[in-house]
Design a protein around this motif. Structure first.
Motif, PDB file in Angstrom:
ATOM      1  N   ALA A 292      10.320  27.300  30.310  1.00  0.00           N
ATOM      2  CA  ALA A 292      10.801  27.948  29.087  1.00  0.00           C
ATOM      3  C   ALA A 292      10.646  29.459  29.181  1.00  0.00           C
ATOM      4  CB  ALA A 292      10.041  27.405  27.884  1.00  0.00           C
ATOM      5  N   GLU A 293       9.529  29.888  29.748  1.00  0.00           N
ATOM      6  CA  GLU A 293       9.301  31.326  29.855  1.00  0.00           C
ATOM      7  C   GLU A 293      10.314  31.956  30.814  1.00  0.00           C
ATOM      8  OE1 GLU A 293       5.292  32.352  30.896  1.00  0.00           O
ATOM      9  OE2 GLU A 293       5.907  34.460  31.067  1.00  0.00           O
ATOM     10  N   ARG A 294      10.617  31.236  31.904  1.00  0.00           N
ATOM     11  CA  ARG A 294      11.574  31.777  32.874  1.00  0.00           C
ATOM     12  C   ARG A 294      12.971  31.883  32.260  1.00  0.00           C
ATOM     13  NH1 ARG A 294      10.428  29.319  38.784  1.00  0.00           N
ATOM     14  NH2 ARG A 294      12.049  30.820  39.289  1.00  0.00           N
ATOM     15  N   ILE A 295      13.330  30.895  31.434  1.00  0.00           N
ATOM     16  CA  ILE A 295      14.626  30.966  30.747  1.00  0.00           C
ATOM     17  C   ILE A 295      14.649  32.193  29.840  1.00  0.00           C
ATOM     18  CG2 ILE A 295      16.123  29.845  29.042  1.00  0.00           C
ATOM     19  CD1 ILE A 295      15.039  27.153  30.075  1.00  0.00           C
ATOM     20  N   HIS A 296      13.568  32.327  29.087  1.00  0.00           N
ATOM     21  CA  HIS A 296      13.459  33.408  28.119  1.00  0.00           C
ATOM     22  C   HIS A 296      13.520  34.777  28.788  1.00  0.00           C
ATOM     23  CE1 HIS A 296      10.896  35.458  24.812  1.00  0.00           C
ATOM     24  NE2 HIS A 296      12.173  35.714  24.684  1.00  0.00           N
TER      25      HIS A 296
ATOM     26  N   LEU B 209       3.251  10.865  35.623  1.00  0.00           N
ATOM     27  CA  LEU B 209       4.674  10.900  35.248  1.00  0.00           C
ATOM     28  C   LEU B 209       4.835  11.063  33.740  1.00  0.00           C
ATOM     29  CD1 LEU B 209       6.261   8.210  37.600  1.00  0.00           C
ATOM     30  CD2 LEU B 209       6.332  10.702  37.811  1.00  0.00           C
ATOM     31  N   ILE B 210       3.944  10.414  32.963  1.00  0.00           N
ATOM     32  CA  ILE B 210       3.986  10.596  31.512  1.00  0.00           C
ATOM     33  C   ILE B 210       3.780  12.079  31.180  1.00  0.00           C
ATOM     34  CG2 ILE B 210       2.741  10.136  29.356  1.00  0.00           C
ATOM     35  CD1 ILE B 210       2.139   7.317  30.484  1.00  0.00           C
ATOM     36  N   ASP B 211       2.779  12.661  31.829  1.00  0.00           N
ATOM     37  CA  ASP B 211       2.478  14.082  31.660  1.00  0.00           C
ATOM     38  C   ASP B 211       3.709  14.926  32.010  1.00  0.00           C
ATOM     39  OD1 ASP B 211       0.756  16.052  30.970  1.00  0.00           O
ATOM     40  OD2 ASP B 211      -0.712  15.667  32.540  1.00  0.00           O
ATOM     41  N   LEU B 212       4.317  14.614  33.161  1.00  0.00           N
ATOM     42  CA  LEU B 212       5.493  15.357  33.614  1.00  0.00           C
ATOM     43  C   LEU B 212       6.655  15.189  32.637  1.00  0.00           C
ATOM     44  CD1 LEU B 212       7.246  16.870  35.736  1.00  0.00           C
ATOM     45  CD2 LEU B 212       7.666  14.661  36.809  1.00  0.00           C
ATOM     46  N   GLY B 213       6.904  13.949  32.208  1.00  0.00           N
ATOM     47  CA  GLY B 213       8.026  13.683  31.306  1.00  0.00           C
ATOM     48  C   GLY B 213       7.914  14.488  30.023  1.00  0.00           C
ATOM     49  N   ILE B 214       6.729  14.469  29.425  1.00  0.00           N
ATOM     50  CA  ILE B 214       6.556  15.179  28.160  1.00  0.00           C
ATOM     51  C   ILE B 214       6.684  16.684  28.363  1.00  0.00           C
ATOM     52  CG2 ILE B 214       4.867  15.713  26.356  1.00  0.00           C
ATOM     53  CD1 ILE B 214       3.958  12.727  26.719  1.00  0.00           C
TER      54      ILE B 214
ATOM     55  N   ASP C 230       6.455  27.875  23.501  1.00  0.00           N
ATOM     56  CA  ASP C 230       5.059  27.963  23.932  1.00  0.00           C
ATOM     57  C   ASP C 230       4.099  27.377  22.910  1.00  0.00           C
ATOM     58  OD1 ASP C 230       5.555  28.975  26.316  1.00  0.00           O
ATOM     59  OD2 ASP C 230       4.639  30.944  25.999  1.00  0.00           O
ATOM     60  N   ALA C 231       4.378  27.651  21.636  1.00  0.00           N
ATOM     61  CA  ALA C 231       3.489  27.174  20.578  1.00  0.00           C
ATOM     62  C   ALA C 231       3.431  25.644  20.592  1.00  0.00           C
ATOM     63  CB  ALA C 231       3.965  27.681  19.221  1.00  0.00           C
ATOM     64  N   LEU C 232       4.615  25.034  20.699  1.00  0.00           N
ATOM     65  CA  LEU C 232       4.684  23.569  20.717  1.00  0.00           C
ATOM     66  C   LEU C 232       3.971  23.013  21.951  1.00  0.00           C
ATOM     67  CD1 LEU C 232       5.863  20.976  19.501  1.00  0.00           C
ATOM     68  CD2 LEU C 232       7.839  21.298  20.983  1.00  0.00           C
ATOM     69  N   ARG C 233       4.235  23.636  23.104  1.00  0.00           N
ATOM     70  CA  ARG C 233       3.633  23.188  24.356  1.00  0.00           C
ATOM     71  C   ARG C 233       2.102  23.234  24.255  1.00  0.00           C
ATOM     72  NH1 ARG C 233       2.214  25.136  29.269  1.00  0.00           N
ATOM     73  NH2 ARG C 233       2.593  27.301  28.751  1.00  0.00           N
ATOM     74  N   TRP C 234       1.645  24.300  23.645  1.00  0.00           N
ATOM     75  CA  TRP C 234       0.211  24.506  23.501  1.00  0.00           C
ATOM     76  C   TRP C 234      -0.421  23.431  22.629  1.00  0.00           C
ATOM     77  CZ3 TRP C 234      -4.235  26.454  21.159  1.00  0.00           C
ATOM     78  CH2 TRP C 234      -5.085  27.151  22.032  1.00  0.00           C
TER      79      TRP C 234
ATOM     80  N   GLN D 289      -3.041  20.474  23.701  1.00  0.00           N
ATOM     81  CA  GLN D 289      -4.315  20.263  23.023  1.00  0.00           C
ATOM     82  C   GLN D 289      -4.479  18.795  22.638  1.00  0.00           C
ATOM     83  OE1 GLN D 289      -4.731  22.260  19.270  1.00  0.00           O
ATOM     84  NE2 GLN D 289      -6.932  22.308  19.435  1.00  0.00           N
ATOM     85  N   LEU D 290      -3.383  18.228  22.141  1.00  0.00           N
ATOM     86  CA  LEU D 290      -3.391  16.814  21.776  1.00  0.00           C
ATOM     87  C   LEU D 290      -3.765  15.976  23.003  1.00  0.00           C
ATOM     88  CD1 LEU D 290      -2.585  15.704  19.001  1.00  0.00           C
ATOM     89  CD2 LEU D 290      -0.357  15.149  19.933  1.00  0.00           C
TER      90      LEU D 290
END
Lengths: 273, 270
Positions: A93-97, A162-167, A182-186, A190-191
């Protein structure tokens, strides 16, 4: 579909990528050692907090410290696998931005593959630590290590990664439409990091549903651990063997995330820098 | 270089602080993330403590409502204490702009203190919405006015300890190129060994011995134990005396490091 020659070429590029990673890490030795120390402190303080809590209170919903040490170990290996092989996905996302993503598109190799194989200073220190800790936690928890366990654990942790990667890929793909993901990813991170430390049965119904069906982090460690440790938690009246579905859920999630990624990619028109 | 002593003026530092507040307020997404994250953590810790208390005997002096209060207040304190208010020092040492700071007619350490204070004041304001969010999940006990006053004083002392620790860590940038990993290590250790995650009274004897000789407990644990009443009024003088000792010790180290570091900058000529 990926043809034979193309696959061989990608495999060659991938080998080269890892060679550069390791060489870079060895070049900045002091820095590498400090980050390895950080990894140790990060996981060490998480396990220490569990140890202290469950020293004062013998159990949590029937889970002792020994059980929870194993619970943490399963998550740690799966997460370290993701971090070691796919952590570049988190930065899409940061690279796109930043407009840097356009550079990926002009090269004649699959965009996602390029992202995953961008050399940084990735070194398998966390994965090595995770494997050592998991071996210790397995022995310490007294879980029965038989042929089935040895066969199933690699599948379960691969599924967890893979679950980690998919999300993470799904969240990164949102970066095609939204500037600030970034906020959502963060918050999702945390979850993942903090809610997987405890048995999911302690949470309210909404959180259990969230961790089981929406962002299925519970399949990274809780359901498989409940199966291996013979915990009769029986959430949502699911049978214990549901924990063994982790690989399947991982594959489905990655495929869904990849389909979503293709949609995002086809609509991408640059950020107009 | 001839440096004429000027009469001390407060206005520039107030201006530094105001600028820092304005700067922090522009990152609206970060504010949203921070508030949500605190709310999520408060929910998590409440759930964890409820589960632990449900099937076990209650520990000495800490009933469930007290430990939930402890965790909620600890996380709200983290909004202020987990900030690295002197990061600007590290950044300016890194890009070399510190050289021009030394030419300005100001006290450089004070300017960082003012900037940091502004940043922290903004985040202190966030405690209000965070508290409102927290009250959706948990009930927070409110102690008597005397206890609250002691808590406030002890919290301020704890904040000073944290400020000096950060300042010392950022001063290491005079000598090293990269200290982000060290910073993160210290933050993680502070949360655990300072008693933010689990009260220090639960620590086994061996670990408690380690904690006693480290400054982290002076940041979180002391004010928190005052708040929930484990430290009674009879011991206020003693525990705050300890906090003061840490401020003096760390203050001395910070001063020495700053002097040695500032000299280095002049010698190298930027």
């Amino acid at each position: 579909m990926v043809s034979g020659a193309r696959f061989r070429r990608m495999a060659g590029l991938y080998r080269e990528y890892w060679r550069i990673n390791v060489l870079t890490s060895l070049e900045y030795r002091a820095n590498f050692l400090l980050w390895a120390a950080f990894t140790l402190v990060y996981h060490g303080s998480a396990v220490a907090a569990l140890y202290i809590m469950l020293g004062e209170f013998p159990s949590m919903n029937g889970w002792t410290f020994r059980d929870m040490a194993f619970l943490y170990g399963l998550w740690m290996v799966a997460h370290a696998l993701h971090n070691t092989f796919f952590s570049n996905v988190d930065g899409i996302a940061e690279r796109i931005h930043e407009g840097d993503f356009d550079r990926v598109l002009i090269r004649p190799v699959d965009a996602l593959f390029q992202i995953i194989a961008t050399p940084g200073q990735i070194f398998p220190d966390e994965l090595i630590l995770a494997l050592l800790y998991f071996a210790f936690a397995t022995a310490y928890s007294g879980v029965r290590v038989d042929a089935a366990f040895v066969l199933l654990v690699p599948l379960v942790v691969a599924g967890g990664a893979l679950i980690d990667l998919g999300i993470n890929l799904a969240i990164a793909t949102l970066g095609f439409w939204f500037i600030k993901v970034d906020a959502l990813r963060w918050l999702v991170l945390q979850l993942e990091q903090e809610f997987t430390r405890y048995p999911v049965a302690i949470y309210s119904r909404g959180v259990r549903l969230l961790l089981t069906f929406v962002v299925p982090f519970a399949f990274m460690n809780y359901y498989p651990a409940a199966y291996f440790l013979h915990k009769g938690d029986n959430l949502f009246s699911l049978p214990p063997a549901v924990g063994l579905l982790a690989p399947l859920i991982g594959i489905v999630f990655v495929l869904l995330a990849y389909a979503f990624w293709r949609v995002g990619l086809s609509r991408y028109q640059g950020v107009g820098h | 270089m001839i440096v004429r002593r000027r009469r001390f003026r407060l206005e520039p530092y107030v201006e530094f602080a105001k600028r820092a507040i304005a700067r922090e307020a522009t990152y609206r997404f970060d504010v949203f993330t921070e508030l949500t994250s605190v709310a999520i953590r408060i929910y998590l810790l409440r759930t964890v403590w409820v589960a632990l208390y449900a099937h076990n005997a209650e520990p000495r002096g800490l009933p469930l409502h007290a430990i939930v209060t402890y965790s909620a207040v600890a996380l709200l304190m983290g909004l202020i204490l987990d900030r690295d208010q002197t990061r600007a020092l590290y950044d300016r040492l890194h890009d070399g702009s510190i050289a021009t700071d030394f030419m300005k007619p100001i006290s450089v350490p004070l300017s960082f203190f003012a900037d940091g204070t502004g940043e922290v004041l903004f985040h202190a304001l966030l405690v209000v919405p965070a508290l409102c969010l927290a009250l959706l999940f948990v009930h927070i006990d409110v102690p008597s006015l005397v206890v609250l006053a002691a808590f406030a004083l002890s919290f301020f002392l704890g904040y000073s300890v944290g400020f000096l620790l950060n300042f010392i860590l950022n001063c290491t940038a005079f000598w090293t190129f990269e200290n982000s990993a060290v910073q993160l290590i210290v933050t993680w250790l502070t949360d655990l060994l300072g008693g933010q995650l689990v009260p220090l009274v639960f620590f086994p004897a061996a670990l408690a011995g380690v904690v006693d000789v480290l400054p982290f407990a002076a940041m979180f644990s002391t004010p928190l134990l005052i708040y929930v009443g484990i430290i009674g009024p009879g011991r206020y003088l003693e525990v705050m005396g300890f906090q003061l000792v840490w401020i003096v010790v760390l203050g001395a180290i910070a001063t020495l490091m700053w002097r040695a570091g500032a000299k280095r900058v002049v010698v190298q000529g930027g």
